[in-house]
Design an enzyme around this catalytic site. Structure first.
Site, PDB file in Angstrom:
ATOM      1  N   HIS A 134      15.327   6.478  39.148  1.00 20.20           N
ATOM      2  CA  HIS A 134      16.739   6.200  38.913  1.00 20.20           C
ATOM      3  C   HIS A 134      17.139   4.801  39.377  1.00 20.20           C
ATOM      4  O   HIS A 134      18.163   4.262  38.940  1.00 20.20           O
ATOM      5  CB  HIS A 134      17.596   7.251  39.617  1.00 20.20           C
ATOM      6  CG  HIS A 134      18.915   7.487  38.949  1.00 20.20           C
ATOM      7  ND1 HIS A 134      19.024   7.952  37.660  1.00 20.20           N
ATOM      8  CD2 HIS A 134      20.186   7.305  39.381  1.00 20.20           C
ATOM      9  CE1 HIS A 134      20.303   8.062  37.331  1.00 20.20           C
ATOM     10  NE2 HIS A 134      21.027   7.666  38.355  1.00 20.20           N
ATOM     11  N   ARG A 167      18.473   7.810  32.149  1.00 15.15           N
ATOM     12  CA  ARG A 167      18.112   8.702  33.241  1.00 15.15           C
ATOM     13  C   ARG A 167      16.660   9.128  33.017  1.00 15.15           C
ATOM     14  O   ARG A 167      16.182   9.161  31.882  1.00 15.15           O
ATOM     15  CB  ARG A 167      19.013   9.934  33.261  1.00 15.15           C
ATOM     16  CG  ARG A 167      20.503   9.643  33.406  1.00 15.15           C
ATOM     17  CD  ARG A 167      21.314  10.940  33.318  1.00 15.15           C
ATOM     18  NE  ARG A 167      22.737  10.718  33.511  1.00 15.15           N
ATOM     19  CZ  ARG A 167      23.619  10.524  32.547  1.00 15.15           C
ATOM     20  NH1 ARG A 167      23.208  10.509  31.276  1.00 15.15           N
ATOM     21  NH2 ARG A 167      24.901  10.333  32.815  1.00 15.15           N
ATOM     22  N   TYR A 215      29.483   0.473  40.338  1.00 16.09           N
ATOM     23  CA  TYR A 215      28.670  -0.725  40.148  1.00 16.09           C
ATOM     24  C   TYR A 215      29.473  -2.010  40.303  1.00 16.09           C
ATOM     25  O   TYR A 215      28.894  -3.072  40.508  1.00 16.09           O
ATOM     26  CB  TYR A 215      28.005  -0.692  38.774  1.00 16.09           C
ATOM     27  CG  TYR A 215      27.013   0.428  38.659  1.00 16.09           C
ATOM     28  CD1 TYR A 215      25.796   0.378  39.335  1.00 16.09           C
ATOM     29  CD2 TYR A 215      27.293   1.563  37.909  1.00 16.09           C
ATOM     30  CE1 TYR A 215      24.896   1.414  39.257  1.00 16.09           C
ATOM     31  CE2 TYR A 215      26.392   2.601  37.827  1.00 16.09           C
ATOM     32  CZ  TYR A 215      25.197   2.524  38.502  1.00 16.09           C
ATOM     33  OH  TYR A 215      24.301   3.562  38.424  1.00 16.09           O
ATOM     34  N   ARG A 264      17.726   2.497  36.492  1.00 15.23           N
ATOM     35  CA  ARG A 264      19.018   2.668  35.821  1.00 15.23           C
ATOM     36  C   ARG A 264      20.101   1.916  36.594  1.00 15.23           C
ATOM     37  O   ARG A 264      20.961   1.248  36.003  1.00 15.23           O
ATOM     38  CB  ARG A 264      19.338   4.162  35.723  1.00 15.23           C
ATOM     39  CG  ARG A 264      20.682   4.502  35.071  1.00 15.23           C
ATOM     40  CD  ARG A 264      20.716   6.017  34.850  1.00 15.23           C
ATOM     41  NE  ARG A 264      22.053   6.553  34.718  1.00 15.23           N
ATOM     42  CZ  ARG A 264      22.707   6.668  33.558  1.00 15.23           C
ATOM     43  NH1 ARG A 264      22.164   6.228  32.448  1.00 15.23           N
ATOM     44  NH2 ARG A 264      23.903   7.218  33.520  1.00 15.23           N
ATOM     45  N   LYS A 317      23.736  14.065  29.465  1.00 12.45           N
ATOM     46  CA  LYS A 317      24.349  15.246  30.090  1.00 12.45           C
ATOM     47  C   LYS A 317      25.322  15.903  29.117  1.00 12.45           C
ATOM     48  O   LYS A 317      25.965  15.236  28.313  1.00 12.45           O
ATOM     49  CB  LYS A 317      25.085  14.827  31.366  1.00 12.45           C
ATOM     50  CG  LYS A 317      24.158  14.447  32.512  1.00 12.45           C
ATOM     51  CD  LYS A 317      24.939  14.174  33.774  1.00 12.45           C
ATOM     52  CE  LYS A 317      24.002  13.876  34.937  1.00 12.45           C
ATOM     53  NZ  LYS A 317      24.754  13.614  36.188  1.00 12.45           N
ATOM     54  N   HIS A 342      28.465   7.789  30.897  1.00 12.72           N
ATOM     55  CA  HIS A 342      29.350   8.368  31.903  1.00 12.72           C
ATOM     56  C   HIS A 342      30.607   8.923  31.240  1.00 12.72           C
ATOM     57  O   HIS A 342      31.271   8.218  30.473  1.00 12.72           O
ATOM     58  CB  HIS A 342      29.762   7.308  32.933  1.00 12.72           C
ATOM     59  CG  HIS A 342      28.682   6.902  33.868  1.00 12.72           C
ATOM     60  ND1 HIS A 342      28.695   5.734  34.589  1.00 12.72           N
ATOM     61  CD2 HIS A 342      27.522   7.537  34.217  1.00 12.72           C
ATOM     62  CE1 HIS A 342      27.612   5.656  35.337  1.00 12.72           C
ATOM     63  NE2 HIS A 342      26.884   6.727  35.120  1.00 12.72           N
TER      64      HIS A 342
END
Length: 297
Positions: free
Chosen positions: A239, A148, A274, A242, A172, A265
């Site tokens: 982004h 990211r 994806y 990515r 995150k 994730h």
């Protein structure tokens, strides 16, 4: 205050007075719709003038945001559907949005991604920039490592292990993950660290610095991306690289669980978007190469 803000206020009042929704629910609507109203104002668009293609542009932008999960996207679409329905009843919006704002088919609003040839053209452009070592290093983090933009700009020297070819970015939830570094990416990062970065007189331990030796801002990174993607016909953000990383990994046959780990994730459902892109790639390849699709008998 803009007319668009006035319309939002009227809708929120309608939710409270006529539909008797709780203050917490109304606040959720307000937070979701604030992004839409801000987007309208930034585009200098009055709601009454908004066309379906322009609305589609906003929906695509919303679905590709890095901080939105598929569930968040669905919630934003639902809030927008309610708002536009109300505006239609008030005579403030003339176009039908039923098909566009049904429970979102996220496969239609897939994140934008680049082909491998387009990625190559970006690296070629970066090689001819005023600061080629730094720009190439940034793209290696965004594309080759799939970081990211916040992770790439926040990456510290201590998060790099070039000898063993690993990156350990902080993602995150302050979670650290392990990402392998390819030989070309390693070489380009090493060139920046040894030959380019010292020339900035570093004032921070971030890997990516601006020309004054300070941590690069998101706006600074955005400008670099815009500079080196100007030759493309697509709208590209940091982004996008990515998304391209994830798409190309799946095209090459990577297991979805492995990709989930590399992307950081928490939920596999976030990574599964994806697979839709991958299926589109397979379909395109079939059409391009199957004899009957190519006009064969």
């Amino acid at each position: 205050m803009s007319f668009n803000n006035n319309r939002l206020d009227a809708f929120l009042a309608h939710l409270g007075v006529e539909r008797n929704l709780s203050p917490k629910t109304i606040q959720s609507y307000q937070e979701d719709l604030r992004h839409f109203v801000t987007w309208l104002d930034d585009k200098k668009l009055d709601l009454k003038e908004l066309t379906p293609p322009q609305l589609d542009e906003f929906l695509t932008l919303t679905a590709s945001r890095e901080d939105y999960s598929p569930t968040s996207v669905a919630r934003h679409f639902s809030s927008l559907r309610g708002f536009l329905k109300y505006m239609q009843n008030q005579g403030e919006y003339d176009f039908s949005t039923e098909s566009m704002l049904a429970t979102p088919k996220l496969g239609h609003y897939l994140p934008a991604y680049l082909t491998r040839e387009e990625v190559d053209s970006v690296f070629e452009s970066a090689a001819n920039s005023k600061n080629p070592l730094r720009d190439i290093a940034l793209f290696e983090l965004l594309y080759s490592a799939g970081l990211r933009i916040s992770e790439a700009l926040g990456l510290k020297l201590s998060h790099l292990d070039l000898d063993n070819e690993w990156l350990t970015p902080i993602g995150k939830g302050n979670k650290q993950r392990l990402i392998p570094l390819g030989s070309k990416a390693k070489e380009n990062l090493k060139n920046w660290l040894e030959l380019g970065r010292p020339l900035t007189s570093p004032k921070a331990d971030n890997v990516i610095l601006n020309n004054r030796g300070k941590p690069m801002s998101r706006m600074g990174a955005w400008k670099i991306v815009q500079q080196h993607t100007a030759q493309l016909t697509k709208q590209v953000s940091p982004h996008t690289f990515r998304h391209s990383f994830a798409t190309h990994c799946l095209e090459a046959g990577m297991d979805l669980r492995v990709l989930q780990e590399l992307l950081g994730h928490a939920d596999i459902s976030t990574t599964q978007i994806y697979t839709h892109i991958d299926k589109e790639f397979v379909k395109q390849e079939h059409r391009a190469h199957h004899p009957r699709e190519m006009g064969g008998k």
